[in-house]
Design an enzyme around this catalytic site. Structure first.
Site, PDB file in Angstrom:
ATOM      1  N   GLU A 144       9.712   0.988  10.694  1.00  0.00           N
ATOM      2  CA  GLU A 144      10.704   2.049  10.463  1.00  0.00           C
ATOM      3  C   GLU A 144       9.953   3.358  10.615  1.00  0.00           C
ATOM      4  O   GLU A 144       9.050   3.643   9.829  1.00  0.00           O
ATOM      5  CB  GLU A 144      11.272   1.963   9.034  1.00  0.00           C
ATOM      6  CG  GLU A 144      11.977   0.686   8.702  1.00  0.00           C
ATOM      7  CD  GLU A 144      13.303   0.539   9.425  1.00  0.00           C
ATOM      8  OE1 GLU A 144      13.815   1.531   9.974  1.00  0.00           O
ATOM      9  OE2 GLU A 144      13.818  -0.591   9.448  1.00  0.00           O
ATOM     10  N   GLU A 176       9.000  15.805  15.671  1.00  0.00           N
ATOM     11  CA  GLU A 176       9.409  15.722  14.266  1.00  0.00           C
ATOM     12  C   GLU A 176       8.636  16.752  13.442  1.00  0.00           C
ATOM     13  O   GLU A 176       7.411  16.755  13.444  1.00  0.00           O
ATOM     14  CB  GLU A 176       9.126  14.307  13.742  1.00  0.00           C
ATOM     15  CG  GLU A 176       9.715  14.056  12.388  1.00  0.00           C
ATOM     16  CD  GLU A 176       9.470  12.620  11.905  1.00  0.00           C
ATOM     17  OE1 GLU A 176       8.375  12.097  12.149  1.00  0.00           O
ATOM     18  OE2 GLU A 176      10.373  12.060  11.269  1.00  0.00           O
ATOM     19  N   LYS A 211       0.840  -1.201   0.000  1.00  0.00           N
ATOM     20  CA  LYS A 211       0.000   0.000   0.000  1.00  0.00           C
ATOM     21  C   LYS A 211       0.873   1.247   0.000  1.00  0.00           C
ATOM     22  O   LYS A 211       1.521   1.571   0.994  1.00  0.00           O
ATOM     23  CB  LYS A 211      -0.912   0.055   1.231  1.00  0.00           C
ATOM     24  CG  LYS A 211      -1.982   1.135   1.048  1.00  0.00           C
ATOM     25  CD  LYS A 211      -2.698   1.527   2.298  1.00  0.00           C
ATOM     26  CE  LYS A 211      -2.090   2.672   3.027  1.00  0.00           C
ATOM     27  NZ  LYS A 211      -2.013   3.942   2.299  1.00  0.00           N
ATOM     28  N   CYS A 260      13.113  11.041   7.156  1.00  0.00           N
ATOM     29  CA  CYS A 260      13.059  10.490   8.522  1.00  0.00           C
ATOM     30  C   CYS A 260      14.374  10.700   9.261  1.00  0.00           C
ATOM     31  O   CYS A 260      14.395  10.867  10.468  1.00  0.00           O
ATOM     32  CB  CYS A 260      12.712   9.017   8.479  1.00  0.00           C
ATOM     33  SG  CYS A 260      13.790   8.088   7.394  1.00  0.00           S
TER      34      CYS A 260
END
Ligand code: NAD
Length: 499
Positions: free
Chosen positions: A268, A401, A192, A303
């Site tokens: 992850e 983040e 996906k 990331c």
């Protein structure tokens, strides 16, 4: 002569693209069973690229049935490894041959620069299919030490049907990170892509069939997280999930697994990575280029972005002078123009999120030295590269983040304070260290709780090196390197008593 074509030439390629719109299940384009579609928007212009099938549980079910059938019939899962290798090498070649088309598709879909898309899709993505293809027929099992009347073999088998759930920041590269080792292992996959960026993975599925992958081995189900993503997480006939995305959604996948079939889940996730610049570091071009790309590469939508730049006060002024000069020279604009350094944020919604963090930083008392808002004169989802000085480790901009083009300087006095602040985070994905002192470099590299440490140059490593996170950045699994294949294998002992 430039290695790139002009923006007009890339726009011409764009005008001739066939934009995928359906799911790819069992080797065929299929509409969502519900007939639902969602709008796929080019974030640089706000225009609609097309309508894409919005898959839900019924479509995931169809895809899992196709994947299960293909897995059980053994055409891929039990094929000789050199046959799998041949298909993966052909797929690598096909990606190379279609790199320009795929790169333009991805640039339109995501707002990423054409330069980055060409590099990722022309070089990195095919390298992944080639490297894991080559690995397929070079992985051996083991024979245990036993008495002479026993043979005990330890063999690895493909885990079965795997669900691969992806983020939007490196759409085709993340697909290759997961898919190449999963296919090399012999698994069948239901993939996906993120709802913001479904196009390149759909086109890849078609190329995989052309490369000789049997129908049903790779199925791509575009759709939203709460429908298609959740259906994958909760499906009882999916044997493992590998997820890349935010920490918040990663946690959902553990819940889905615990409430369904206890499938193993590889995660992850996000980061808040530091770059440490000690007082003995040369503030040279190499360091400044690293500082810039660590914060601004892919518009900071990375990331392992080193947003927290922890700089010794003795070199801070020199560092900031050079970083500001380079930041102000960065070109923000048309992603299809090869002169552009920063394209668009992935969506209007994400742009607003990044801008709100810049306001939070200001209100917390950090000083904006460059950028600080939306890019003037550009109507899409553009944000100027922003440099904050005077960031305090307790501020939200130092802890959460942001996932946008924001570089925050945290001034420190000496290596101990730098290490203490670098370690003070819930995340543990990446860190960079700049020093000329090899002892300090080793000391810091060992004491930083994160999956990758780069010394004297910002890098995430490459296909050969495992990538993943400590703490809330990841699970025990790793993408990349030989370690990545472990996510897609089971270990079996065959104990034979001889007469
Ligand atoms: P996200 O978590 O919002 O989405 C990731 C995927 O999960 C998408 O496919 C999405 O549709 C799906 N999803 C969303 N909600 C879901 C739900 N409730 N149930 C099931 N599936 C759901 O992440 P994103 O915004 O696409 O990507 C950005 C994040 O990804 C950042 O946090 C970034 O750090 C992380 N990331 C990590 C790595 C790594 O290797 N560690 C690499 C790239 C990106």
């Amino acid at each position: 002569m430039s290695a790139y074509k002009s923006a007009e030439q890339y726009r011409d390629v764009a005008s001739r693209l066939a934009i995928p719109s359906k799911a790819f299940i069992d080797g065929e384009w299929q509409a969502a069973a519900s007939g639902n579609v969602f709008e796929n928007i080019d974030p640089a212009t706000g225009t609609m690229l097309g309508l894409v099938a919005s898959c839900d549980g019924a479509d995931v079910d169809r895809a899992v049935r196709a994947a299960r059938r293909s897995f059980e019939d053994g055409g891929w899962s039990r094929a000789a490894p050199e046959e799998r290798k041949a298909v993966l090498l052909r797929l690598a070649d096909l990606v190379r041959a279609h790199a320009e088309e795929l790169a333009v598709l991805e640039s339109l879909d995501s707002g990423k620069t054409i330069k980055d898309c060409l590099n990722e899709i022309g070089h990195e993505v095919p390298t992944f299919f080639q490297w894991y293809g080559e690995l397929a027929d070079k992985s051996f099992g083991k024979v245990a030490p036993t008495a002479e009347k026993v043979v005990a073999m330890i063999v690895k088998e493909p885990i079965g049907v795997v669900g691969l759930v992806l983020p939007w920041n490196f759409p085709l590269l993340m697909a290759a990170w997961k898919l190449a080792p999963a296919l090399a292992a012999g698994c069948s996959a239901v993939l996906k892509p993120a709802e913001q960026t479904p196009l390149s993975a759909l086109r890849l599925a078609e190329l995989a069939i052309e490369a000789g992958l049997p129908p049903g081995v790779l199925n791509v189900v575009p759709g939203f997280g709460e429908t298609a993503g959740q259906a994958i997480g909760r499906h009882s006939d999916i044997d493992a999930v590998s997820f890349t995305g935010s920490t918040e959604v990663g946690a959902y996948f553990l819940k889905y697994a615990s409430e369904s079939n206890l499938k193993p889940v590889g995660l992850e996730m996000g980061g808040k990575s530091p770059m440490i610049v000690l007082d003995d570091a040369d503030i040279d071009d190499a360091l400044v280029s690293s500082a810039i790309s660590a914060a601004f590469w892919n518009g900071g939508q990375n990331c392992s972005a080193n947003m927290r730049q922890i700089v010794d006060r003795k070199v801070k002024d020199a560092f900031l002078d050079r970083v500001l000069e380079r930041t102000r020279a960065l070109q923000v604009g048309d992603p299809l123009d090869p002169a552009t350094d920063l394209g668009s944020m992935v969506s209007a919604e994400h742009k607003e999120r990044v801008l709100s963090y810049i306001e939070i930083g200001r209100s917390e008392g950090a000083r904006v030295l460059a950028g600080g808002g939306a890019s003037e004169g550009l109507s899409g989802s553009f944000v100027d590269p922003t440099v904050f000085d005077g960031v305090d480790p307790s501020m939200r901009v130092a802890r959460e983040e942001i996932f946008g083009p924001v570089l925050g300087v945290i001034p420190v006095d000496g290596v101990d304070e730098a290490l203490r602040i670098a370690r003070d985070t819930d995340y543990g994905l990446h860190a960079t260290i700049f020093t000329r002192d090899i002892d300090k470099a080793f000391h810091l590299a060992r004491r930083l709780p994160c999956g990758t440490v780069a010394v004297n140059g910002f890098t995430e490593g490459n296909v050969t090196t495992p990538f993943g996170g400590y703490k809330r950045s990841g699970s025990l699994t790793r993408d990349n390197g030989t370690e990545a294949v472990d996510q897609y294998l089971q270990t079996k002992t065959i104990w034979i008593s001889l007469r």
